[in-house]
Design a protein around this motif. Structure first.
Motif, PDB file in Angstrom:
ATOM      1  N   ARG A 108     141.016  24.913  86.149  1.00 22.34           N
ATOM      2  CA  ARG A 108     140.366  23.857  85.227  1.00 22.34           C
ATOM      3  C   ARG A 108     140.398  22.457  85.930  1.00 22.34           C
ATOM      4  NH1 ARG A 108     141.556  24.963  78.917  1.00 22.34           N
ATOM      5  NH2 ARG A 108     141.368  27.193  79.230  1.00 22.34           N
ATOM      6  N   LYS A 109     141.469  22.199  86.647  1.00 25.24           N
ATOM      7  CA  LYS A 109     141.624  20.856  87.357  1.00 25.24           C
ATOM      8  C   LYS A 109     140.501  20.824  88.436  1.00 25.24           C
ATOM      9  CE  LYS A 109     146.493  20.297  86.613  1.00 25.24           C
ATOM     10  NZ  LYS A 109     147.892  19.928  87.537  1.00 25.24           N
ATOM     11  N   ARG A 110     140.442  21.869  89.101  1.00 27.73           N
ATOM     12  CA  ARG A 110     139.432  21.912  90.287  1.00 27.73           C
ATOM     13  C   ARG A 110     137.945  21.915  89.541  1.00 27.73           C
ATOM     14  NH1 ARG A 110     142.044  26.652  94.266  1.00 27.73           N
ATOM     15  NH2 ARG A 110     143.482  25.476  95.492  1.00 27.73           N
ATOM     16  N   ALA A 111     137.639  22.545  88.590  1.00 31.34           N
ATOM     17  CA  ALA A 111     136.413  22.565  88.063  1.00 31.34           C
ATOM     18  C   ALA A 111     135.986  21.172  87.639  1.00 31.34           C
ATOM     19  CB  ALA A 111     136.416  23.646  87.066  1.00 31.34           C
ATOM     20  N   ALA A 112     137.106  20.526  87.042  1.00 30.03           N
ATOM     21  CA  ALA A 112     136.762  19.009  86.466  1.00 30.03           C
ATOM     22  C   ALA A 112     136.536  18.220  87.626  1.00 30.03           C
ATOM     23  CB  ALA A 112     138.016  18.553  85.758  1.00 30.03           C
ATOM     24  N   LEU A 113     137.334  18.392  88.570  1.00 33.57           N
ATOM     25  CA  LEU A 113     136.848  17.369  89.811  1.00 33.57           C
ATOM     26  C   LEU A 113     135.622  17.707  90.552  1.00 33.57           C
ATOM     27  CD1 LEU A 113     138.492  15.391  91.734  1.00 33.57           C
ATOM     28  CD2 LEU A 113     138.648  16.959  93.229  1.00 33.57           C
ATOM     29  N   MET A 114     135.129  19.062  90.462  1.00 37.20           N
ATOM     30  CA  MET A 114     133.817  19.394  91.112  1.00 37.20           C
ATOM     31  C   MET A 114     132.727  19.563  90.130  1.00 37.20           C
ATOM     32  SD  MET A 114     135.221  19.574  94.278  1.00 37.20           S
ATOM     33  CE  MET A 114     133.742  20.704  95.362  1.00 37.20           C
ATOM     34  N   HIS A 115     132.705  19.372  88.909  1.00 38.66           N
ATOM     35  CA  HIS A 115     131.570  19.738  88.044  1.00 38.66           C
ATOM     36  C   HIS A 115     130.425  18.902  88.069  1.00 38.66           C
ATOM     37  CE1 HIS A 115     133.294  16.369  85.457  1.00 38.66           C
ATOM     38  NE2 HIS A 115     132.005  16.394  84.906  1.00 38.66           N
ATOM     39  N   ASP A 116     130.650  17.751  88.709  1.00 39.23           N
ATOM     40  CA  ASP A 116     129.205  16.848  88.890  1.00 39.23           C
ATOM     41  C   ASP A 116     129.098  16.731  90.048  1.00 39.23           C
ATOM     42  OD1 ASP A 116     129.009  16.211  86.162  1.00 39.23           O
ATOM     43  OD2 ASP A 116     130.072  14.613  86.155  1.00 39.23           O
ATOM     44  N   VAL A 117     129.459  17.520  91.188  1.00 37.19           N
ATOM     45  CA  VAL A 117     129.047  17.527  92.429  1.00 37.19           C
ATOM     46  C   VAL A 117     127.421  17.778  92.748  1.00 37.19           C
ATOM     47  CG1 VAL A 117     128.964  18.707  94.757  1.00 37.19           C
ATOM     48  CG2 VAL A 117     131.124  18.200  93.518  1.00 37.19           C
ATOM     49  N   PRO A 118     126.791  18.414  91.770  1.00 38.59           N
ATOM     50  CA  PRO A 118     125.200  18.812  92.010  1.00 38.59           C
ATOM     51  C   PRO A 118     124.685  17.256  91.741  1.00 38.59           C
ATOM     52  CG  PRO A 118     126.193  20.560  90.752  1.00 38.59           C
ATOM     53  CD  PRO A 118     127.169  19.486  90.962  1.00 38.59           C
ATOM     54  N   GLU A 119     125.354  16.216  90.998  1.00 43.37           N
ATOM     55  CA  GLU A 119     124.556  15.139  90.955  1.00 43.37           C
ATOM     56  C   GLU A 119     124.498  14.047  92.031  1.00 43.37           C
ATOM     57  OE1 GLU A 119     126.494  12.939  87.718  1.00 43.37           O
ATOM     58  OE2 GLU A 119     126.146  14.610  86.262  1.00 43.37           O
ATOM     59  N   MET A 120     125.216  14.557  93.139  1.00 45.58           N
ATOM     60  CA  MET A 120     125.046  14.037  94.498  1.00 45.58           C
ATOM     61  C   MET A 120     123.219  14.152  94.823  1.00 45.58           C
ATOM     62  SD  MET A 120     127.658  15.372  96.919  1.00 45.58           S
ATOM     63  CE  MET A 120     127.107  16.800  97.220  1.00 45.58           C
ATOM     64  N   TRP A 121     122.559  15.101  94.256  1.00 42.13           N
ATOM     65  CA  TRP A 121     121.361  15.454  94.619  1.00 42.13           C
ATOM     66  C   TRP A 121     120.198  15.220  93.400  1.00 42.13           C
ATOM     67  CZ3 TRP A 121     124.131  19.700  96.644  1.00 42.13           C
ATOM     68  CH2 TRP A 121     124.679  19.394  97.738  1.00 42.13           C
ATOM     69  N   THR A 122     120.891  15.403  92.172  1.00 42.03           N
ATOM     70  CA  THR A 122     120.003  15.160  90.943  1.00 42.03           C
ATOM     71  C   THR A 122     120.297  13.574  90.475  1.00 42.03           C
ATOM     72  OG1 THR A 122     121.679  15.730  89.521  1.00 42.03           O
ATOM     73  CG2 THR A 122     120.142  17.610  90.524  1.00 42.03           C
ATOM     74  N   GLY A 123     121.083  13.086  90.894  1.00 44.49           N
ATOM     75  CA  GLY A 123     121.449  11.690  90.372  1.00 44.49           C
ATOM     76  C   GLY A 123     122.252  12.159  88.914  1.00 44.49           C
ATOM     77  N   GLU A 124     122.759  10.966  88.507  1.00 40.80           N
ATOM     78  CA  GLU A 124     123.489  11.083  87.033  1.00 40.80           C
ATOM     79  C   GLU A 124     122.243  10.904  86.093  1.00 40.80           C
ATOM     80  OE1 GLU A 124     125.867  11.236  84.114  1.00 40.80           O
ATOM     81  OE2 GLU A 124     124.619   9.493  84.147  1.00 40.80           O
ATOM     82  N   ILE A 125     122.175  11.942  85.480  1.00 40.30           N
ATOM     83  CA  ILE A 125     121.090  11.849  84.531  1.00 40.30           C
ATOM     84  C   ILE A 125     121.869  12.103  83.112  1.00 40.30           C
ATOM     85  CG2 ILE A 125     119.131  13.271  83.365  1.00 40.30           C
ATOM     86  CD1 ILE A 125     118.750  14.240  86.317  1.00 40.30           C
ATOM     87  N   PRO A 126     121.534  11.386  82.033  1.00 41.47           N
ATOM     88  CA  PRO A 126     122.329  11.200  80.820  1.00 41.47           C
ATOM     89  C   PRO A 126     122.080  12.688  80.204  1.00 41.47           C
ATOM     90  CG  PRO A 126     121.269   9.097  81.050  1.00 41.47           C
ATOM     91  CD  PRO A 126     120.873   9.978  82.155  1.00 41.47           C
ATOM     92  N   ARG A 127     123.083  13.181  79.542  1.00 45.21           N
ATOM     93  CA  ARG A 127     122.928  14.630  79.078  1.00 45.21           C
ATOM     94  C   ARG A 127     121.766  15.041  78.103  1.00 45.21           C
ATOM     95  NH1 ARG A 127     128.720  16.937  76.829  1.00 45.21           N
ATOM     96  NH2 ARG A 127     128.931  16.216  78.928  1.00 45.21           N
ATOM     97  N   PRO A 128     121.470  13.946  77.438  1.00 47.13           N
ATOM     98  CA  PRO A 128     120.259  14.227  76.281  1.00 47.13           C
ATOM     99  C   PRO A 128     118.981  14.739  76.996  1.00 47.13           C
ATOM    100  CG  PRO A 128     121.562  12.484  75.244  1.00 47.13           C
ATOM    101  CD  PRO A 128     121.917  12.714  76.748  1.00 47.13           C
ATOM    102  N   ILE A 129     118.936  13.897  78.369  1.00 44.55           N
ATOM    103  CA  ILE A 129     117.694  13.915  78.980  1.00 44.55           C
ATOM    104  C   ILE A 129     117.599  15.185  79.775  1.00 44.55           C
ATOM    105  CG2 ILE A 129     116.363  12.901  80.989  1.00 44.55           C
ATOM    106  CD1 ILE A 129     117.144  10.369  79.919  1.00 44.55           C
ATOM    107  N   LYS A 130     119.066  15.569  80.578  1.00 48.64           N
ATOM    108  CA  LYS A 130     119.139  16.737  81.193  1.00 48.64           C
ATOM    109  C   LYS A 130     118.692  18.154  80.187  1.00 48.64           C
ATOM    110  CE  LYS A 130     122.523  16.968  84.129  1.00 48.64           C
ATOM    111  NZ  LYS A 130     123.815  16.869  85.064  1.00 48.64           N
ATOM    112  N   ARG A 131     119.078  17.967  79.010  1.00 50.31           N
ATOM    113  CA  ARG A 131     119.001  19.050  78.102  1.00 50.31           C
ATOM    114  C   ARG A 131     117.423  19.517  78.011  1.00 50.31           C
ATOM    115  NH1 ARG A 131     123.410  17.172  74.034  1.00 50.31           N
ATOM    116  NH2 ARG A 131     125.214  18.482  75.078  1.00 50.31           N
ATOM    117  N   MET A 132     116.526  18.354  78.144  1.00 47.71           N
ATOM    118  CA  MET A 132     115.220  18.234  77.789  1.00 47.71           C
ATOM    119  C   MET A 132     114.301  18.842  79.036  1.00 47.71           C
ATOM    120  SD  MET A 132     114.544  15.145  75.806  1.00 47.71           S
ATOM    121  CE  MET A 132     112.755  15.408  75.456  1.00 47.71           C
ATOM    122  N   CYS A 133     115.136  19.093  80.349  1.00 50.48           N
ATOM    123  CA  CYS A 133     114.645  19.370  81.512  1.00 50.48           C
ATOM    124  C   CYS A 133     115.139  20.706  82.006  1.00 50.48           C
ATOM    125  CB  CYS A 133     114.827  18.147  82.639  1.00 50.48           C
ATOM    126  SG  CYS A 133     114.238  16.589  82.098  1.00 50.48           S
TER     127      CYS A 133
END
Length: 192
Positions: A78-103
């Motif tokens: 869980r600790k590792r997942a928490a640290l790594m869970h937003d790594v994809p945002e390096m490429w997608t950018g930090e997109i607020p969750r309500p917008i991400k859910r619509m895409c």
């Protein structure tokens, strides 16, 4: 507790070729650990602010992931997942969750990148699912820190649901180094 395996998404091969590090392109769905040096991940995440940078004060994605990795209990996965869970945002950018859910395309890309992170870094997919409640909970504390002029109803919800953590503003440079240090703490057994 029984852990249910999350099925891996069907990701196209080759995946999207994205820039990383010194300008080299890598396949975002089929990378290896050597393609993503931890100091470069920390730097990339530290340059992205939560909520698209909309707050009066900033919490960057590296700081968010670092804090979350300390709040998810004693389970190393869980600790590792928490640290790594937003790594994809390096490429997608930090997109607020309500917008991400619509895409759905962004959600699918995120799922493919998380699936690859799971394989490359040995983090079971269930661990990424297991941290979602904590990821939501920390967002209330972040909102209270970031937004001074929040809608009163939103502020009330955040106050009721906050974890009560103390968020300290840090520079992107400090966040990058701190994220990287935490990576080496959590993955040291795998690096020997």
């Amino acid at each position: 507790m029984i852990q249910v395996a999350t099925p891996a998404p069907a990701c196209p091969f080759p995946g999207p070729q994205v820039y990383f590090g010194s300008g080299r392109r890598i396949d975002a769905y089929h990378f290896e650990a050597d393609d993503l040096p931890p100091p470069l991940i920390g730097r990339a995440l530290s340059r992205l602010n939560r909520y698209g940078g909309a707050g009066e004060r900033a919490v960057n994605v590296a700081q968010h992931s670092l804090l979350l990795s300390h709040l998810v209990g004693d389970c190393l996965h869980r600790k590792r997942a928490a640290l790594m869970h937003d790594v994809p945002e390096m490429w997608t950018g930090e997109i607020p969750r309500p917008i991400k859910r619509m895409c759905p395309g962004i959600e699918a890309a995120d799922a493919c990148m998380i699936a690859r992170i799971s394989v490359v870094y040995g983090i079971p997919m269930w661990a990424f699912e297991a941290i979602k409640d904590a990821d939501t909970a920390i967002s209330f504390d972040e909102r209270l820190f970031m937004f001074e002029h929040m809608d009163p109803a939103d502020r009330e919800i955040a106050e009721e649901n906050k974890l009560g953590i103390h968020i300290v503003p840090v520079t992107p440079e400090i966040a990058a180094v701190s994220w990287t240090r935490r990576f080496y703490q959590l993955f040291k057994e795998d690096l020997i």
